[in-house]
Write a protein that holds these residues in place. Sequence first.
Motif, mmCIF file in Angstrom:
data_model
loop_
_atom_site.group_PDB
_atom_site.id
_atom_site.type_symbol
_atom_site.label_atom_id
_atom_site.label_comp_id
_atom_site.label_asym_id
_atom_site.label_seq_id
_atom_site.Cartn_x
_atom_site.Cartn_y
_atom_site.Cartn_z
ATOM 1 N N ILE A 86 27.839 33.020 8.172
ATOM 2 C CA ILE A 86 27.327 32.936 6.796
ATOM 3 C C ILE A 86 25.965 32.261 6.807
ATOM 4 N N ASN A 87 24.971 32.931 6.233
ATOM 5 C CA ASN A 87 23.673 32.278 6.043
ATOM 6 C C ASN A 87 23.703 31.604 4.663
ATOM 7 N N PRO A 88 23.784 30.276 4.612
ATOM 8 C CA PRO A 88 23.905 29.631 3.296
ATOM 9 C C PRO A 88 22.609 29.672 2.499
ATOM 10 N N GLY A 130 20.396 32.468 2.477
ATOM 11 C CA GLY A 130 19.919 33.839 2.210
ATOM 12 C C GLY A 130 19.910 34.120 0.710
ATOM 13 N N GLY A 131 19.020 34.985 0.284
ATOM 14 C CA GLY A 131 18.968 35.445 -1.118
ATOM 15 C C GLY A 131 18.954 34.306 -2.105
ATOM 16 N N LYS A 132 19.947 34.302 -3.008
ATOM 17 C CA LYS A 132 19.993 33.245 -4.019
ATOM 18 C C LYS A 132 20.874 32.086 -3.555
ATOM 19 N N VAL A 156 29.095 28.685 9.537
ATOM 20 C CA VAL A 156 28.020 28.611 8.537
ATOM 21 C C VAL A 156 26.774 28.216 9.319
ATOM 22 N N THR A 157 25.764 29.071 9.303
ATOM 23 C CA THR A 157 24.621 28.822 10.186
ATOM 24 C C THR A 157 23.833 27.591 9.732
ATOM 25 N N GLU A 158 23.289 26.899 10.726
ATOM 26 C CA GLU A 158 22.534 25.674 10.418
ATOM 27 C C GLU A 158 21.040 25.880 10.566
ATOM 28 N N GLY A 177 24.882 37.681 4.309
ATOM 29 C CA GLY A 177 23.461 37.387 4.109
ATOM 30 C C GLY A 177 22.723 38.685 3.828
ATOM 31 N N GLY A 178 21.414 38.661 4.078
ATOM 32 C CA GLY A 178 20.596 39.841 3.802
ATOM 33 C C GLY A 178 20.288 40.613 5.072
ATOM 34 N N ASP A 179 19.255 41.454 4.984
ATOM 35 C CA ASP A 179 18.889 42.275 6.138
ATOM 36 C C ASP A 179 18.462 41.427 7.332
ATOM 37 N N GLY A 180 17.825 40.281 7.053
ATOM 38 C CA GLY A 180 17.378 39.402 8.136
ATOM 39 C C GLY A 180 18.577 38.861 8.908
ATOM 40 N N MET A 181 19.605 38.502 8.194
ATOM 41 C CA MET A 181 20.808 37.963 8.833
ATOM 42 C C MET A 181 21.512 39.065 9.625
ATOM 43 N N PHE A 182 21.546 40.259 9.055
ATOM 44 C CA PHE A 182 22.156 41.381 9.780
ATOM 45 C C PHE A 182 21.396 41.619 11.080
ATOM 46 N N SER A 183 20.060 41.601 10.973
ATOM 47 C CA SER A 183 19.230 41.858 12.142
ATOM 48 C C SER A 183 19.522 40.813 13.237
ATOM 49 N N GLU A 184 19.684 39.579 12.791
ATOM 50 C CA GLU A 184 19.959 38.514 13.766
ATOM 51 C C GLU A 184 21.277 38.769 14.509
ATOM 52 N N VAL A 185 22.300 39.113 13.753
ATOM 53 C CA VAL A 185 23.612 39.370 14.365
ATOM 54 C C VAL A 185 23.539 40.603 15.270
ATOM 55 N N GLY A 190 21.824 38.708 0.315
ATOM 56 C CA GLY A 190 20.425 38.382 0.612
ATOM 57 C C GLY A 190 19.500 38.871 -0.486
ATOM 58 N N SER A 191 18.180 38.747 -0.243
ATOM 59 C CA SER A 191 17.219 39.269 -1.229
ATOM 60 C C SER A 191 17.097 40.773 -1.033
ATOM 61 N N THR A 192 17.145 41.205 0.217
ATOM 62 C CA THR A 192 17.118 42.641 0.487
ATOM 63 C C THR A 192 18.372 42.990 1.270
ATOM 64 N N LYS A 204 5.193 33.074 0.615
ATOM 65 C CA LYS A 204 5.644 32.731 -0.752
ATOM 66 C C LYS A 204 7.154 32.685 -0.852
ATOM 67 N N ARG A 205 7.793 32.252 0.222
ATOM 68 C CA ARG A 205 9.252 32.197 0.233
ATOM 69 C C ARG A 205 9.819 31.396 -0.935
ATOM 70 N N TRP A 206 9.034 30.388 -1.358
ATOM 71 C CA TRP A 206 9.490 29.537 -2.456
ATOM 72 C C TRP A 206 9.737 30.328 -3.738
ATOM 73 N N ARG A 246 9.174 37.276 -4.675
ATOM 74 C CA ARG A 246 7.959 37.298 -3.850
ATOM 75 C C ARG A 246 7.584 38.725 -3.437
ATOM 76 N N TYR A 247 8.596 39.587 -3.291
ATOM 77 C CA TYR A 247 8.292 40.961 -2.865
ATOM 78 C C TYR A 247 7.531 41.716 -3.963
ATOM 79 N N ASP A 248 7.855 41.456 -5.240
ATOM 80 C CA ASP A 248 7.139 42.113 -6.350
ATOM 81 C C ASP A 248 5.692 41.633 -6.372
HETATM 82 N N1 LIG Z 1 20.933 28.189 8.184
HETATM 83 C C1 LIG Z 1 19.781 28.848 8.192
HETATM 84 N N2 LIG Z 1 18.636 28.226 7.888
HETATM 85 C C2 LIG Z 1 17.463 28.884 7.853
HETATM 86 N N3 LIG Z 1 17.340 30.204 8.155
HETATM 87 C C3 LIG Z 1 18.453 30.873 8.469
HETATM 88 C C4 LIG Z 1 19.723 30.243 8.501
HETATM 89 N N4 LIG Z 1 20.646 31.174 8.843
HETATM 90 C C5 LIG Z 1 19.975 32.330 9.027
HETATM 91 N N5 LIG Z 1 18.659 32.158 8.806
HETATM 92 C C6 LIG Z 1 17.586 33.167 8.853
HETATM 93 O O1 LIG Z 1 17.197 33.492 7.532
HETATM 94 C C7 LIG Z 1 16.570 34.754 7.534
HETATM 95 C C8 LIG Z 1 16.748 35.463 6.205
HETATM 96 O O2 LIG Z 1 18.109 35.580 5.952
HETATM 97 P P1 LIG Z 1 18.760 36.674 5.008
HETATM 98 O O3 LIG Z 1 18.378 38.017 5.424
HETATM 99 O O4 LIG Z 1 20.212 36.349 4.962
HETATM 100 O O5 LIG Z 1 18.176 36.300 3.579
HETATM 101 P P2 LIG Z 1 17.130 37.019 2.648
HETATM 102 O O6 LIG Z 1 16.917 36.135 1.484
HETATM 103 O O7 LIG Z 1 17.572 38.392 2.352
HETATM 104 O O8 LIG Z 1 15.882 37.068 3.496
HETATM 105 P P3 LIG Z 1 14.943 38.286 3.776
HETATM 106 O O9 LIG Z 1 14.668 38.950 2.462
HETATM 107 O O10 LIG Z 1 13.768 37.635 4.380
HETATM 108 O O11 LIG Z 1 15.711 39.164 4.749
HETATM 109 C C9 LIG Z 1 17.174 35.494 8.694
HETATM 110 O O12 LIG Z 1 16.144 35.997 9.498
HETATM 111 C C10 LIG Z 1 18.003 34.476 9.453
HETATM 112 O O13 LIG Z 1 17.683 34.486 10.823
#
Ligand SMILES: Nc1ncnc2c1ncn2[C@@H]1O[C@H](COP(=O)(O)OP(=O)(O)OP(=O)(O)O)[C@@H](O)[C@H]1O
Length: 543
Positions: A136-138, A140-142, A168-170, A194-202, A238-240, A302-304, A309-311
């Motif tokens: 679980i990416n805590p 990701g997204g919202k 739960v990833t740290e 999580g989102g696409d980034g988390m999927f990509s990581e796994v 996730g966001s995407t 602009k992650r904040w 941020r994508y729009d």
């Molecule tokens: N505990 C964590 N702290 C910080 N980053 C993390 C953690 N766990 C995973 N990540 C990283 O966060 C990135 C974005 O995660 P995820 O895809 O779930 O969210 P997102 O909001 O959809 O982001 P994005 O739109 O950039 O893909 C992933 O590349 C992942 O490697």
Amino acid sequence: MEQLPGGRRLRLASSLGLGQRCWEVTLDEERGLLAWRDPRPPRRGADNCFVPTSEIIAVEETEQNKKQRSTGKWQKMAKPHAFTVYYVKKARNHRWRCRDVTFWCADEYLCNQWIQALKELLEMQKCRPKQLLVYINPYGGKRQGKRIYEQKVAPLFSLASISADVVVTEHANHAKDNLFEVNISKYDGVVCVGGDGMFSEVMHGLIGRMQKDSGIDQNNPKAPLAQCNIRIGIIPAGSTDCVCYSTVGISDPVTSALHIIIGDCQPLDVSSVHHNNTFLKYAVSLLGYGFYGDVLKDSEKKRWMGPMRYDYSGFKTFLSHHYYEGTISFQPAKHTLGSPRDKDSCRTGCCVCKESEQQLAEQRKKCGFKHEEDEDEWKVIKGKFLAINVVNMSCACPRSPKGLSPAAHLADGTADLILVRKCSRFDFLRYLVRHTNRDDQFDFSFVDVYRVKSFQFTSKLSEDNESSVTDIGKKRFGQFCRDHPACCCNIANSTWNCDGETLDSSAIEVRVHCQLMKLFARGIEENCTDEAAYSHSSIEQLL
Ligand SMILES: Nc1ncnc2c1ncn2[C@@H]1O[C@H](COP(=O)(O)OP(=O)(O)OP(=O)(O)O)[C@@H](O)[C@H]1O
């Protein structure tokens, strides 16, 4: 066991209570169906239903006292025995929900017979996972990943008797690194929340682990990679969530959890990306240079802003209207029956994917992997491009339900290469808008699309000799123009957006690996009115 007129075997057929009436309930083992029918003469809108046994989630004996208290329906019966069947209910737009139906009868033996028969059928579904590893990416997204898993997914897993080890990833790459260490053979699947980034990581963790265990060097761009047979489930948070949307048809945690529970399997092509014999990344959705690379690069700062941020970055990048010069070489995919301009899309059980995979396997048996790589022709295109997109799947998302390439296939061993040449801002806007409506986004003179199996790109800047003095000047000039969004001259290099992450190199070499991995999904189902399919007239033929 009862025998039906056509010689069909019926496991069980009984008259059971449902609500306040008696229904004819049958379990047809051969057809894999549980059906219940109101025996009274058919009326319009009568609730006759059936459920494929492959879509039953669980069966439980039901406590009579609990029901009695809550509904009061069984008060007349001295000692009713009951069981509840939990099953997948298909709603609109590919959304799945868990529904339940409780049958009762006075005979304890009959009730147990039903429970046992249904449980035996569930046991026979060998594709269902029993033990999962969940990341679980805590953040990701919202930041709802943990809550989504605990409230929506974990109760369903526990209902289906699936045990899960949850991490739960740290930090970023926690899941990926962990996948190189865990005893992977213990699990029937890996789930990422999580989102696409988390999927990509796994995905990187699993594919990397598989290559390491098989002694394959990922840095060799020509090495045939070892297939990854352990399935990945995506719980979108996730966001995407483009990979989830393009393989399930909706970004919905409950729907995804149900696909995991019933053990769906969708093979997926993966592209490997290399630079100078060095492995960079794997990609399953979008590799984008120019527009999509620039949007990502800007949005990273602009992650904040969260998903907004994508729009913001999209609008800003559109206004900047930068084009990039470079050379593209690609090998057209000859083994596949499909084309990017097809009207039909990749759907559940896609025959284009099946046949393409067979064709590839036969070619390799005949000529070997290396021969195929070396012998096939390369096409070369030089030009000025606003966007270069290489997609392994449609890349559909809620905003663009048909995606960047609507006819792209999930598992045919190809990618669609989309080249958007330099054009006016207005034309580029027309192109972008077509992703959101029914018009053909490839029907423009400045857009070309090819179905490819490998691809290379070199920017003009690197071609012109990276070390020359003029390059330094261009780099500076490029930086200057990037800071002036109104200027639409070409800047030095864009950045590759690889499934939502930036790549360090602009010169890349890409190869599609047919069905390298598998998801707990079934592709997008034809949009039938599922509720109708599960009831009424068709039931008559089944009972
Ligand atoms: N505990 C964590 N702290 C910080 N980053 C993390 C953690 N766990 C995973 N990540 C990283 O966060 C990135 C974005 O995660 P995820 O895809 O779930 O969210 P997102 O909001 O959809 O982001 P994005 O739109 O950039 O893909 C992933 O590349 C992942 O490697």
